[in-house]
Structure formats: C-alpha cells, structure tokens
Design a protein around this motif. Sequence first.
Motif, PDB file in Angstrom:
ATOM      1  N   LYS A 152       2.391  -3.326   4.165  1.00 48.50           N
ATOM      2  CA  LYS A 152       2.267  -3.717   5.566  1.00 48.50           C
ATOM      3  C   LYS A 152       2.875  -2.639   6.394  1.00 48.50           C
ATOM      4  O   LYS A 152       3.826  -2.275   6.402  1.00 48.50           O
ATOM      5  N   ALA A 153       1.901  -2.116   7.351  1.00 53.10           N
ATOM      6  CA  ALA A 153       2.200  -1.023   8.246  1.00 53.10           C
ATOM      7  C   ALA A 153       3.477  -1.724   8.996  1.00 53.10           C
ATOM      8  O   ALA A 153       3.578  -2.697   9.519  1.00 53.10           O
ATOM      9  N   GLY A 154       4.595  -0.742   9.280  1.00 50.67           N
ATOM     10  CA  GLY A 154       5.547  -0.840  10.072  1.00 50.67           C
ATOM     11  C   GLY A 154       6.748  -1.481   9.321  1.00 50.67           C
ATOM     12  O   GLY A 154       7.671  -1.837   9.991  1.00 50.67           O
ATOM     13  N   THR A 155       6.425  -2.039   7.891  1.00 49.63           N
ATOM     14  CA  THR A 155       7.484  -2.526   7.023  1.00 49.63           C
ATOM     15  C   THR A 155       7.763  -1.685   6.036  1.00 49.63           C
ATOM     16  O   THR A 155       6.717  -1.338   4.983  1.00 49.63           O
ATOM     17  N   PRO A 156       8.860  -1.061   5.854  1.00 51.17           N
ATOM     18  CA  PRO A 156       9.047  -0.292   4.401  1.00 51.17           C
ATOM     19  C   PRO A 156       9.020  -1.172   3.133  1.00 51.17           C
ATOM     20  O   PRO A 156       9.376  -2.239   3.422  1.00 51.17           O
ATOM     21  N   CYS A 157       8.460  -0.450   2.427  1.00 44.00           N
ATOM     22  CA  CYS A 157       8.362  -1.390   1.027  1.00 44.00           C
ATOM     23  C   CYS A 157       9.863  -1.713   0.607  1.00 44.00           C
ATOM     24  O   CYS A 157       9.772  -2.806  -0.082  1.00 44.00           O
ATOM     25  N   ALA A 158      10.725  -0.905   0.743  1.00 43.29           N
ATOM     26  CA  ALA A 158      12.319  -1.490   0.335  1.00 43.29           C
ATOM     27  C   ALA A 158      12.747  -2.434   0.944  1.00 43.29           C
ATOM     28  O   ALA A 158      13.652  -2.940   0.463  1.00 43.29           O
ATOM     29  N   GLU A 159      12.196  -2.945   2.258  1.00 44.39           N
ATOM     30  CA  GLU A 159      12.601  -3.790   2.808  1.00 44.39           C
ATOM     31  C   GLU A 159      11.759  -5.274   2.423  1.00 44.39           C
ATOM     32  O   GLU A 159      12.112  -6.466   3.019  1.00 44.39           O
ATOM     33  N   MET A 160      11.088  -5.198   1.427  1.00 42.91           N
ATOM     34  CA  MET A 160      10.071  -6.239   0.968  1.00 42.91           C
ATOM     35  C   MET A 160      10.503  -6.571  -0.403  1.00 42.91           C
ATOM     36  O   MET A 160      10.902  -5.963  -1.016  1.00 42.91           O
ATOM     37  N   LYS A 161      10.458  -8.155  -0.667  1.00 44.97           N
ATOM     38  CA  LYS A 161      10.763  -8.566  -1.948  1.00 44.97           C
ATOM     39  C   LYS A 161       9.460  -8.903  -2.615  1.00 44.97           C
ATOM     40  O   LYS A 161       8.423  -9.417  -1.952  1.00 44.97           O
ATOM     41  N   CYS A 162       9.419  -8.737  -4.066  1.00 44.40           N
ATOM     42  CA  CYS A 162       8.386  -9.143  -4.762  1.00 44.40           C
ATOM     43  C   CYS A 162       8.026 -10.700  -4.798  1.00 44.40           C
ATOM     44  O   CYS A 162       8.911 -11.564  -5.076  1.00 44.40           O
ATOM     45  N   PRO A 163       7.026 -11.031  -4.373  1.00 44.67           N
ATOM     46  CA  PRO A 163       6.522 -12.676  -4.403  1.00 44.67           C
ATOM     47  C   PRO A 163       6.631 -13.167  -5.871  1.00 44.67           C
ATOM     48  O   PRO A 163       6.920 -14.505  -5.875  1.00 44.67           O
ATOM     49  N   LYS A 164       6.545 -12.593  -6.693  1.00 43.56           N
ATOM     50  CA  LYS A 164       6.507 -12.838  -8.259  1.00 43.56           C
ATOM     51  C   LYS A 164       8.269 -13.054  -8.893  1.00 43.56           C
ATOM     52  O   LYS A 164       8.459 -14.162  -9.274  1.00 43.56           O
ATOM     53  N   CYS A 165       8.992 -11.842  -8.633  1.00 45.07           N
ATOM     54  CA  CYS A 165      10.117 -12.155  -9.363  1.00 45.07           C
ATOM     55  C   CYS A 165      11.422 -11.827  -8.268  1.00 45.07           C
ATOM     56  O   CYS A 165      12.519 -12.025  -8.719  1.00 45.07           O
ATOM     57  N   GLY A 166      10.945 -11.676  -7.069  1.00 49.90           N
ATOM     58  CA  GLY A 166      12.169 -11.450  -6.175  1.00 49.90           C
ATOM     59  C   GLY A 166      12.797 -10.055  -5.985  1.00 49.90           C
ATOM     60  O   GLY A 166      13.701  -9.914  -5.308  1.00 49.90           O
ATOM     61  N   GLY A 167      12.320  -9.127  -6.850  1.00 44.83           N
ATOM     62  CA  GLY A 167      12.778  -7.802  -6.828  1.00 44.83           C
ATOM     63  C   GLY A 167      12.414  -7.045  -5.665  1.00 44.83           C
ATOM     64  O   GLY A 167      11.577  -7.450  -4.957  1.00 44.83           O
ATOM     65  N   ILE A 168      13.216  -5.799  -5.446  1.00 44.94           N
ATOM     66  CA  ILE A 168      12.852  -5.094  -4.256  1.00 44.94           C
ATOM     67  C   ILE A 168      11.894  -4.148  -4.674  1.00 44.94           C
ATOM     68  O   ILE A 168      11.729  -3.396  -5.584  1.00 44.94           O
ATOM     69  N   LEU A 169      10.792  -4.032  -3.528  1.00 44.74           N
ATOM     70  CA  LEU A 169       9.692  -3.163  -3.822  1.00 44.74           C
ATOM     71  C   LEU A 169       9.906  -1.716  -3.423  1.00 44.74           C
ATOM     72  O   LEU A 169      10.850  -1.396  -2.646  1.00 44.74           O
ATOM     73  N   VAL A 170       9.032  -1.064  -4.075  1.00 44.22           N
ATOM     74  CA  VAL A 170       8.990   0.487  -3.871  1.00 44.22           C
ATOM     75  C   VAL A 170       8.067   0.873  -3.571  1.00 44.22           C
ATOM     76  O   VAL A 170       6.735   0.363  -3.818  1.00 44.22           O
ATOM     77  N   ARG A 171       7.533   2.160  -2.827  1.00 42.36           N
ATOM     78  CA  ARG A 171       6.342   2.715  -2.575  1.00 42.36           C
ATOM     79  C   ARG A 171       5.418   3.103  -3.711  1.00 42.36           C
ATOM     80  O   ARG A 171       6.234   3.965  -4.451  1.00 42.36           O
ATOM     81  N   GLY A 172       4.122   2.933  -3.814  1.00 45.69           N
ATOM     82  CA  GLY A 172       3.486   3.365  -4.795  1.00 45.69           C
ATOM     83  C   GLY A 172       2.407   4.031  -4.795  1.00 45.69           C
ATOM     84  O   GLY A 172       1.491   4.448  -4.079  1.00 45.69           O
TER      85      GLY A 172
END
Length: 70
Positions: free
Chosen positions: A50-70
């Motif tokens: 999502k533009a404007g939101t760093p991946c590191a500030e988002m949580k995985c909807p499946k397991c709750g882990g911190i996301l990284v840019r891919g």
Amino acid sequence: MPGGNGTGPTGQGPIGGRGQGGGQGRGGRPGAGPGGLCLCPACKLSVEHKAGTPCAEMKCPKCGGILVRG
C-alpha cells in the motif's frame, strides 16, 4: 557568474546539472515504489504493498508477523 554571461560553474546550469532523472525507484530496487508486494518471511504470504505505508509497519494477515518488501 563568471563573466556575467549566465553560464555559472561547470555542472550547475540548466543544462549540465545533476539529477537528470532516469532512476529505477527508491534504492534502485525494481520492486520499490508505490506498487509491488510485501512478503511475510515466516509464512511466505505475499500481500499487495500500500503506497505510503512501509511494509515493515504492516503485519501479516495470516500469522501476524512483520512484513518485508519483496
């Protein structure tokens, strides 16, 4: 301005300056920028970035882990 002719020092005029564009996006990574994917390193789920939101500030909807840019 040397000589008062409007040329200025080398590389600082409207023609010879820096920053002429042509970059690949933030950090030179092809996936960086407004689009792309965020990945969960724990469960390997990928979600749309999502533009404007760093991946590191988002949580995985499946397991709750911190996301990284891919």
